[in-house]
Design an enzyme around this catalytic site. Structure first.
Site, PDB file in Angstrom:
ATOM      1  N   SER A  51      -9.926  -7.484   1.353  1.00  0.00           N
ATOM      2  CA  SER A  51     -10.539  -7.593   0.018  1.00  0.00           C
ATOM      3  C   SER A  51     -10.097  -6.536  -0.985  1.00  0.00           C
ATOM      4  O   SER A  51     -10.505  -6.594  -2.150  1.00  0.00           O
ATOM      5  CB  SER A  51     -12.062  -7.560   0.142  1.00  0.00           C
ATOM      6  OG  SER A  51     -12.539  -8.798   0.615  1.00  0.00           O
ATOM      7  N   LYS A  54      -8.807  -7.720  -4.273  1.00  0.00           N
ATOM      8  CA  LYS A  54      -9.623  -8.001  -5.457  1.00  0.00           C
ATOM      9  C   LYS A  54      -9.401  -7.012  -6.587  1.00  0.00           C
ATOM     10  O   LYS A  54      -9.824  -7.270  -7.725  1.00  0.00           O
ATOM     11  CB  LYS A  54     -11.093  -8.069  -5.052  1.00  0.00           C
ATOM     12  CG  LYS A  54     -11.407  -9.226  -4.100  1.00  0.00           C
ATOM     13  CD  LYS A  54     -12.889  -9.295  -3.765  1.00  0.00           C
ATOM     14  CE  LYS A  54     -13.217 -10.525  -2.935  1.00  0.00           C
ATOM     15  NZ  LYS A  54     -13.219 -10.292  -1.496  1.00  0.00           N
ATOM     16  N   SER A 106     -17.879  -7.619  -3.364  1.00  0.00           N
ATOM     17  CA  SER A 106     -16.724  -8.251  -2.735  1.00  0.00           C
ATOM     18  C   SER A 106     -16.903  -9.768  -2.623  1.00  0.00           C
ATOM     19  O   SER A 106     -16.588 -10.383  -1.604  1.00  0.00           O
ATOM     20  CB  SER A 106     -16.452  -7.652  -1.344  1.00  0.00           C
ATOM     21  OG  SER A 106     -15.113  -7.862  -0.968  1.00  0.00           O
ATOM     22  N   LYS A 211     -12.293   0.076  -3.841  1.00  0.00           N
ATOM     23  CA  LYS A 211     -12.606  -1.255  -3.293  1.00  0.00           C
ATOM     24  C   LYS A 211     -12.493  -1.227  -1.778  1.00  0.00           C
ATOM     25  O   LYS A 211     -11.504  -0.734  -1.216  1.00  0.00           O
ATOM     26  CB  LYS A 211     -11.639  -2.312  -3.852  1.00  0.00           C
ATOM     27  CG  LYS A 211     -11.963  -3.731  -3.399  1.00  0.00           C
ATOM     28  CD  LYS A 211     -13.258  -4.220  -4.022  1.00  0.00           C
ATOM     29  CE  LYS A 211     -13.750  -5.500  -3.362  1.00  0.00           C
ATOM     30  NZ  LYS A 211     -14.311  -5.261  -2.002  1.00  0.00           N
TER      31      LYS A 211
END
Length: 336
Positions: A51, A54, A106, A211
């Site tokens: 993720s 992202k 997320s 992130k």
């Protein structure tokens, strides 16, 4: 902990290749403004990034100019699984709020809806790869906007992801979103109250954003940034089971050993021609021991007649034998 600092001290000229200290499969500590790598481990090895993908999705959303537009959730959202913000078909949400859900929670459903809204997933993925090339991410391939890797896979490197975070941090809105601890959103159907999954925002006071990421195949991935005084740092770890602690320790190493030093002062050039000038000073992250390793050379193009403001050469700044920066030189010509 002591073992780590002993290794770092002995290998003072950076980048350091860490063998005696575990940082997962790949890692990098980068100074954001200059891209100097302070610590590295397999930083150019391609890995699944989960993720942390992202970050790129958020970048394209922020740069779309449509953050105040309203996104209507389509049945495309049914393809989302894993980590979600639980959007409903037909629900309406401002794109900016959806990006908050993307980065803080997320949300894979948010990623799909952002891509769908900004041209469709296929077009969006092409934009992701185009942007990656523009940033200089030479070992990165995106196949989807969320990072799930059962059907297709997103590959990158610790170094490339640091470049991405560096680029993303250049946008104030991205920095605001990625550094947000809590955010509440009200739509016509429900109220969302999100807390950021990046634990460093709560446990390490210099953290500015980042992130998280996890899949069974990629394992734990993490991209974060932190700032203290004039030093802005980025850490990336891929497949690291102790990522939050390792990020904190790498930041502490960076902040305790490096400072941004003015290695070139435009007002203190040692040139016989006082009409030659540079437009900017140059700062670089160095250790105390490296201050004596800075060398400055001047290359001047000699000619009989110069035009006012003409480029006449450059300053070459070196750390030891390595060139770290070139600053252009210009000339002032008085009118007769």
């Amino acid at each position: 902990m002591k073992k780590f600092f002993i290794v770092v001290f002995l290998l003072l000229i950076i980048p350091i290749k860490i063998n005696a200290y575990s940082l997962g499969e790949a890692a990098v500590l980068m100074e954001e403004d200059t891209k100097r790598v302070l610590v590295s481990k397999n930083m150019n090895k391609q890995k699944l990034i989960a993720s942390t993908t992202k970050i790129m999705t958020a970048v394209l959303a922020v740069e779309s100019g449509k953050m105040n537009k309203t996104v209507k959730v389509t049945d495309k959202v049914l393809e989302a699984y894993g980590s979600n913000i639980y959007l409903s078909i037909g629900e309406k949400m401002k794109l900016e709020d959806m990006v908050y859900g993307l980065m803080m929670q997320s949300g894979n459903d948010a990623a799909l809806m952002i891509a769908d809204f900004l041209g469709g997933e296929e077009v969006f993925v092409k934009k992701m790869n185009k942007k990656a090339k523009q940033i200089g991410m030479k070992n990165t391939v995106f196949a989807n906007p969320h990072g799930l890797d059962e059907k297709n896979e997103n590959y990158s490197t610790a170094y490339d992801m640091a470049l991405l975070m560096r680029y993303a941090n250049g946008d104030p809105l991205f920095r605001k979103i990625t550094g947000c601890k809590k955010h509440t959103v009200k739509t016509g159907e429900k109220t969302y109250a999100w807390s950021n999954k990046n634990k460093l925002l709560y446990t390490y006071k210099y953290t500015t954003g980042g992130k998280t990421g996890f899949t069974k195949k990629a394992r734990r991935t993490l991209v974060t940034s932190a700032s203290k005084n004039d030093l802005n740092l980025i850490v990336v770890t891929l497949n690291d089971g102790n990522d939050f602690q390792n990020h904190k320790e790498l930041y502490e190493y960076g902040f305790n050993n490096y400072s941004m030093v003015k290695v070139f002062d435009k007002n203190k050039m040692k040139l016989p021609n006082k009409n030659i000038y540079a437009k900017d000073d140059y700062f670089y992250p160095i250790t105390e021991a490296e201050k004596d390793l800075i060398n400055i050379d001047y290359k001047i193009k000699e000619k009989d007649n110069y035009k006012n403001g003409e480029k006449v050469g450059e300053v070459i700044i070196k750390l030891g034998s390595k060139t770290i920066h070139k600053e252009k030189l210009y000339v002032k010509v008085k009118k007769k």
